[in-house]
Design an enzyme around this catalytic site. Structure first.
Site, short mmCIF file in Angstrom:
data_model
loop_
_atom_site.label_atom_id
_atom_site.label_comp_id
_atom_site.label_asym_id
_atom_site.label_seq_id
_atom_site.Cartn_x
_atom_site.Cartn_y
_atom_site.Cartn_z
N ASP A 27 61.04 16.71 92.12
CA ASP A 27 60.27 17.90 92.49
C ASP A 27 60.80 18.55 93.77
O ASP A 27 61.02 19.76 93.82
CB ASP A 27 58.79 17.53 92.70
CG ASP A 27 58.02 17.55 91.39
OD1 ASP A 27 58.66 17.43 90.33
OD2 ASP A 27 56.79 17.67 91.43
N ASN A 42 61.12 20.18 85.83
CA ASN A 42 59.80 19.85 85.30
C ASN A 42 58.73 19.91 86.40
O ASN A 42 57.70 19.25 86.32
CB ASN A 42 59.82 18.44 84.69
CG ASN A 42 58.68 18.21 83.71
OD1 ASN A 42 58.11 19.16 83.16
ND2 ASN A 42 58.33 16.95 83.51
N ASP A 48 45.94 12.85 92.12
CA ASP A 48 47.17 12.12 91.86
C ASP A 48 47.06 10.63 92.12
O ASP A 48 48.05 9.90 91.97
CB ASP A 48 48.31 12.72 92.67
CG ASP A 48 48.81 14.04 92.09
OD1 ASP A 48 48.60 14.27 90.88
OD2 ASP A 48 49.39 14.85 92.83
N GLU A 97 51.83 16.86 83.59
CA GLU A 97 53.04 16.68 82.79
C GLU A 97 52.72 16.26 81.36
O GLU A 97 53.47 16.53 80.43
CB GLU A 97 53.96 15.65 83.45
CG GLU A 97 54.73 16.17 84.65
CD GLU A 97 53.92 16.25 85.92
OE1 GLU A 97 54.52 16.49 86.97
OE2 GLU A 97 52.68 16.10 85.90
N HIS A 126 55.58 10.81 85.54
CA HIS A 126 55.79 9.86 86.64
C HIS A 126 54.53 9.10 87.01
O HIS A 126 54.58 7.89 87.28
CB HIS A 126 56.37 10.58 87.85
CG HIS A 126 55.58 11.77 88.31
ND1 HIS A 126 55.22 11.98 89.62
CD2 HIS A 126 55.05 12.83 87.62
CE1 HIS A 126 54.55 13.09 89.73
NE2 HIS A 126 54.41 13.64 88.54
N ARG A 127 53.37 9.76 87.05
CA ARG A 127 52.14 9.06 87.44
C ARG A 127 51.73 8.04 86.37
O ARG A 127 51.21 6.97 86.68
CB ARG A 127 51.00 10.06 87.66
CG ARG A 127 51.27 11.13 88.69
CD ARG A 127 51.19 10.62 90.10
NE ARG A 127 51.54 11.68 91.04
CZ ARG A 127 52.19 11.50 92.18
NH1 ARG A 127 52.57 10.29 92.55
NH2 ARG A 127 52.48 12.52 92.96
N LYS A 137 60.70 11.77 89.26
CA LYS A 137 60.12 13.08 89.55
C LYS A 137 59.46 13.10 90.92
O LYS A 137 59.53 14.09 91.65
CB LYS A 137 59.10 13.46 88.48
CG LYS A 137 58.51 14.86 88.64
CD LYS A 137 57.62 15.22 87.48
CE LYS A 137 57.27 16.69 87.51
NZ LYS A 137 56.50 17.09 88.68
#
Length: 431
Positions: free
Chosen positions: A48, A89, A309, A337, A383-384, A410
């Site tokens: 990012d 992304n 997040d 995402e 990613h999370r 990411k």
């Protein structure tokens, strides 16, 4: 690349927290919008933040980097005329730059992740830009998106905050540079209000004046302002650290994470409070979180809107808690995402977790005895999701294979290196 996460009963050691992705992307943009030289100390390195670096370079900023800082010569209110920008992304980067490119004659944001960012909606920001006299060509609110700017005007702008606060942040970055004063009215609800606090903090450091109502639902922005070149220092990142803290909570652990400010404006700082509510033994002093986990956790109820997040990591910890946990007011997880409610819970079920979903809630019936594992699960390019599923794998009875785990880069490229440094048994394997 896939990752195999093996059951790991003990974690020990200390790591420095990753630098904050949210602050890094905002500081990069603020520095680019200044005429003059700014310095950013301890910037995050992730897909990012790299996307923001790449795009502001394309728009005319000059960047010089070493191991600990970036020096940026900004382009001020006159970005270079470019035809295309590729944000990869990175949804926040796209939205922030959709605002800034209202200063450009014509820019197309290309669609390189059709199965992820390419599916995410941006209609509310497109509508707000239209109110500023900016013409936007799009595909039902999705990429590719062409911004035809150059004549953007301030005035009274309405924007919905019900899907994402990033639309509002985009307007807050660009409106100070317009000739006219602006008022921004937020319609409906405003998701992730705490992140707007981060945007306003960065803008204030950049010398920008914005008059915000206490509830962040209306703003007065004087026009004709200029970003000042200055020096920024990026704080440690709570969203990424949340998964490491959850991993320490569900195992027998003695883990320290450094550089996590007690007074941070990051909403995900709530991971510390939630783990305390779950009765995880920990201290938070002198910017160090010290977890001495015993693997025993209690169920919680938590309003996740202020800590979006970190919610997936909280859910991963709750999988092993005694009792039923509920994470509510989290509908905006569906617009990331991937659908971080339906998609994530489907993968948790494969691993053996007992979870339910509502439109805006995640309900977890804890299994203190652990889950079976022994399955291959899909990370949905998120990613999370990757980080949170790893937490579950550490406490499973059999290994879990996570597909496409390289997408963790990411936001947190060093995630698996950091876990290995703490003793986690994880290994990369080719697909």
């Amino acid at each position: 690349m896939d990752v195999i996460v093996n059951p790991t009963p003990n974690l020990n050691g200390e790591i420095g927290a990753l630098s904050s992705k949210n602050y890094t992307t905002r500081y990069l943009l603020a520095a680019a919008l200044a005429e003059g030289t700014s310095t950013i100390h301890f910037p995050a390195h992730s897909e990012d933040s790299d996307a923001m670096r790449r795009c502001i370079r394309d728009l005319g900023a000059v960047l010089e980097e070493d191991d600990s800082k970036i020096v940026i010569q900004g382009f001020g209110s006159h970005p270079r005329d470019v035809r295309e920008l590729n944000v990869g992304n990175a949804g926040a980067v796209l939205r922030f730059l959709m605002g800034v490119t209202a200063l450009c004659p014509e820019v197309t944001f290309v669609n390189t992740y059709p199965d992820s960012l390419g599916k995410r909606p941006h209609d509310d920001l497109i509508d707000a830009l239209g109110q500023m006299g900016v013409q936007v060509e799009h595909q039902q609110g999705r990429l590719p998106i062409t911004i035809k700017g150059g004549q953007a005007k301030g005035g009274h702008i309405r924007v919905s905050g019900s899907v994402s606060s990033q639309y509002l942040s985009a307007l807050l970055f660009v409106t100070p540079l317009l000739a006219e004063d602006s008022t921004i009215e937020v319609l409906n609800d405003l998701k992730s209000k705490v992140v707007i606090g981060q945007t306003l903090e960065v803008l204030e450091q950049a010398g920008i004046i914005i008059h915000a109502s206490d509830d962040y639902m209306s703003f007065r922005v004087p026009g004709g302002q200029a970003y000042k070149p200055t020096t920024y220092t990026v704080q440690g990142d709570y969203p990424g650290s949340a998964a490491v803290l959850a991993a320490a909570a569900v195992t027998q652990s003695d883990v320290k994470i450094l550089r996590l400010m007690e007074q941070s404006k990051q909403g995900e700082r709530a991971i510390v409070d939630v783990l305390r509510m779950m009765e995880v033994p920990l201290t938070h002093e002198n910017d160090v979180v010290h977890v001495q986990g015993n693997g025993r956790l209690k169920a919680v109820e938590f309003d996740g809107d202020a800590a979006t997040d970190a919610v997936l990591a909280m859910v991963a910890a709750a999988v092993f808690a005694e009792g039923t946990s509920r994470f509510y007011n989290v509908e905006n997880l569906r617009y990331k995402e991937c659908d971080r409610i339906t998609d994530y819970l489907n993968e948790l079920r494969k691993a053996g977790a007992n979870v339910e979903e509502r439109q805006a809630e995640i309900i977890v019936h804890g299994r203190p005895e652990g889950v079976e594992g022994g399955v291959e699960i899909n990370a949905h390019y998120d990613h999370r999701v990757i980080m949170a599923l790893t937490v579950v794998g550490l406490r499973a009875k059999q290994p879990i294979r996570i597909r496409d785990a390289h997408h963790v880069a990411k936001s947190y490229p060093q995630y698996f290196d950091h876990l290995q440094a703490l003793g986690a048994s994880v290994q990369w394997v080719k697909e």
